[in-house]
Design a protein around this motif. Structure first.
Motif, PDB file in Angstrom:
ATOM      1  N   SER A 227     -16.484 -18.232  41.820  1.00  0.00           N
ATOM      2  CA  SER A 227     -16.697 -19.330  42.750  1.00  0.00           C
ATOM      3  C   SER A 227     -15.336 -19.886  43.149  1.00  0.00           C
ATOM      4  N   THR A 228     -15.093 -19.998  44.449  1.00  0.00           N
ATOM      5  CA  THR A 228     -13.774 -20.434  44.897  1.00  0.00           C
ATOM      6  C   THR A 228     -13.846 -21.068  46.280  1.00  0.00           C
ATOM      7  N   HIS A 229     -12.858 -21.903  46.600  1.00  0.00           N
ATOM      8  CA  HIS A 229     -12.678 -22.409  47.949  1.00  0.00           C
ATOM      9  C   HIS A 229     -11.662 -21.569  48.723  1.00  0.00           C
ATOM     10  N   LEU A 230     -10.972 -20.658  48.028  1.00  0.00           N
ATOM     11  CA  LEU A 230      -9.873 -19.913  48.630  1.00  0.00           C
ATOM     12  C   LEU A 230     -10.375 -18.586  49.182  1.00  0.00           C
ATOM     13  N   VAL A 231     -10.599 -18.545  50.489  1.00  0.00           N
ATOM     14  CA  VAL A 231     -11.181 -17.340  51.077  1.00  0.00           C
ATOM     15  C   VAL A 231     -10.239 -16.146  50.986  1.00  0.00           C
ATOM     16  N   GLU A 232      -8.921 -16.392  50.881  1.00  0.00           N
ATOM     17  CA  GLU A 232      -7.997 -15.259  50.759  1.00  0.00           C
ATOM     18  C   GLU A 232      -8.170 -14.535  49.436  1.00  0.00           C
TER      19      GLU A 232
ATOM     20  N   ASP B 133     -15.324 -20.309  37.667  1.00  0.00           N
ATOM     21  CA  ASP B 133     -15.514 -21.392  38.630  1.00  0.00           C
ATOM     22  C   ASP B 133     -14.140 -21.966  38.992  1.00  0.00           C
ATOM     23  N   GLU B 134     -13.694 -21.705  40.202  1.00  0.00           N
ATOM     24  CA  GLU B 134     -12.369 -22.112  40.690  1.00  0.00           C
ATOM     25  C   GLU B 134     -11.265 -21.668  39.720  1.00  0.00           C
ATOM     26  N   PRO B 135     -11.164 -20.392  39.413  1.00  0.00           N
ATOM     27  CA  PRO B 135     -10.227 -19.942  38.374  1.00  0.00           C
ATOM     28  C   PRO B 135      -8.761 -20.015  38.763  1.00  0.00           C
ATOM     29  N   THR B 136      -8.438 -20.024  40.068  1.00  0.00           N
ATOM     30  CA  THR B 136      -7.026 -19.999  40.450  1.00  0.00           C
ATOM     31  C   THR B 136      -6.447 -21.391  40.666  1.00  0.00           C
TER      32      THR B 136
ATOM     33  N   ALA C 104     -24.685  -6.764  41.041  1.00  0.00           N
ATOM     34  CA  ALA C 104     -24.444  -5.559  40.247  1.00  0.00           C
ATOM     35  C   ALA C 104     -22.986  -5.570  39.785  1.00  0.00           C
ATOM     36  N   PRO C 105     -22.596  -4.660  38.890  1.00  0.00           N
ATOM     37  CA  PRO C 105     -21.180  -4.590  38.511  1.00  0.00           C
ATOM     38  C   PRO C 105     -20.261  -4.499  39.725  1.00  0.00           C
ATOM     39  N   GLY C 106     -19.157  -5.215  39.664  1.00  0.00           N
ATOM     40  CA  GLY C 106     -18.228  -5.355  40.773  1.00  0.00           C
ATOM     41  C   GLY C 106     -17.746  -6.793  40.813  1.00  0.00           C
ATOM     42  N   VAL C 107     -16.923  -7.124  41.800  1.00  0.00           N
ATOM     43  CA  VAL C 107     -16.383  -8.480  41.928  1.00  0.00           C
ATOM     44  C   VAL C 107     -17.046  -9.161  43.112  1.00  0.00           C
ATOM     45  N   HIS C 108     -17.724 -10.260  42.829  1.00  0.00           N
ATOM     46  CA  HIS C 108     -18.501 -10.982  43.839  1.00  0.00           C
ATOM     47  C   HIS C 108     -17.894 -12.356  44.071  1.00  0.00           C
ATOM     48  N   GLY C 109     -17.591 -12.665  45.316  1.00  0.00           N
ATOM     49  CA  GLY C 109     -17.071 -13.971  45.668  1.00  0.00           C
ATOM     50  C   GLY C 109     -18.190 -14.913  46.054  1.00  0.00           C
ATOM     51  N   LEU C 110     -18.129 -16.130  45.540  1.00  0.00           N
ATOM     52  CA  LEU C 110     -19.113 -17.162  45.846  1.00  0.00           C
ATOM     53  C   LEU C 110     -18.388 -18.263  46.614  1.00  0.00           C
ATOM     54  N   LEU C 111     -18.677 -18.351  47.906  1.00  0.00           N
ATOM     55  CA  LEU C 111     -18.020 -19.314  48.778  1.00  0.00           C
ATOM     56  C   LEU C 111     -18.993 -20.400  49.211  1.00  0.00           C
TER      57      LEU C 111
END
Length: 267
Positions: free
Chosen positions: A195-200, A165-168, A32-39
């Motif tokens: 999508s990220t590898h950075l859990v922080e 996908d890995e934006p940072t 749904a609308p919001g920020v979702h982390g894909l780890l």
């Protein structure tokens, strides 16, 4: 299944196979609308999921609804493309274009009204902190600046669905802090999947976390709930082999538990 045209994603039985490799195995998810982390670790299926949601790859099986439309339908898939923003891991660009020209070109691809494009380009380039480089050639920019151009092109059409996908990758700590604030702002009205590898990044920017492993959903919950799984420390313990902070320990704990449930061939 949501029929909300404003933003939302539902996947049912989503399966993606690359030759003999099963990248996603009958995944059911909704966003749904919001920020979702894909780890998830390398090979977990994160990029495969993002590529299907971006409509640049077709699923092997299953159903995908984006922004209220079924992407198996050509007309609804085309409409979804106009309303989404996408930054892949490997961001392609035209080096001879200026930042202004390149972001405007992407706006044209999204079929934005011509009269709205110049203002939209200037606003989004300012949002990513490149207003002073808007007329610089993309090829003259640093790697971190090019990544910010990639974020700008993904945002130019004010997307209802933003896929990153890995934006940072390539951003320094200050830029990552500013980027996380930008994500939270965009996520107030849009569906953002990162999508990220950075859990922080997930811990500070996301409202929900999905952890993929071996093509399956290993965990779904809030960053706080994931951290709680790694909060336990043994008395006198100075270091923890599972991670340096609670969310890293929670991440590792979930992965290890999930792998115990996998068939031997998929571990």
């Amino acid at each position: 299944m949501s029929s909300d045209k404003g933003g939302g994603v539902t996947v049912s039985g989503l399966t993606v196979r690359h030759r003999r490799t099963l990248a996603l195995d009958a995944v059911d998810l909704d966003f749904a609308p919001g920020v979702h982390g894909l780890l998830g670790p390398n090979g977990a299926g994160k990029t495969s999921l993002i590529r299907v949601l971006a409509t640049v790859a077709a699923p092997t099986a299953g159903r995908v609804s984006l922004l209220g439309g079924d992407i198996s339908n050509h007309r609804e898939r085309t409409e979804a493309r106009r309303r989404l923003g996408y930054l892949p891991q490997e961001f392609g660009y035209y080096p001879g274009f200026t930042v202004r020209e390149f972001v405007a070109y992407v706006a044209w691809l999204k079929e934005m009204p011509a009269a709205s494009v110049p203002g939209a380009v200037e606003r989004v380039v300012e949002r990513v902190g490149l207003a002073d480089r808007i007329d610089a050639k993309v090829k003259s920019l640093s790697g971190g600046m090019i990544r910010r151009v990639g974020i700008a092109q993904a945002l130019v059409n004010d997307p209802a669905l933003l896929l990153l996908d890995e934006p940072t990758a390539g951003l320094d700590p200050e830029q990552r802090f500013e980027f996380r604030a930008l994500l939270r702002d965009v996520g107030t009205a849009s569906t953002v999947i990162v999508s990220t590898h950075l859990v922080e990044d997930v811990a500070t920017a996301c409202t929900e976390v999905t952890l993929l492993d071996a093509g399956r959903v290993a965990y779904r919950g809030t960053p706080g709930e994931l951290s709680a799984l790694g909060d336990e420390r043994r008395p006198g313990q100075e270091a923890d082999p599972l991670g340096d902070n609670p969310i890293e320990r929670g991440y590792t704990t979930v992965l290890r538990s999930h792998r115990q449930l996998l068939p031997e061939a998929r571990r």
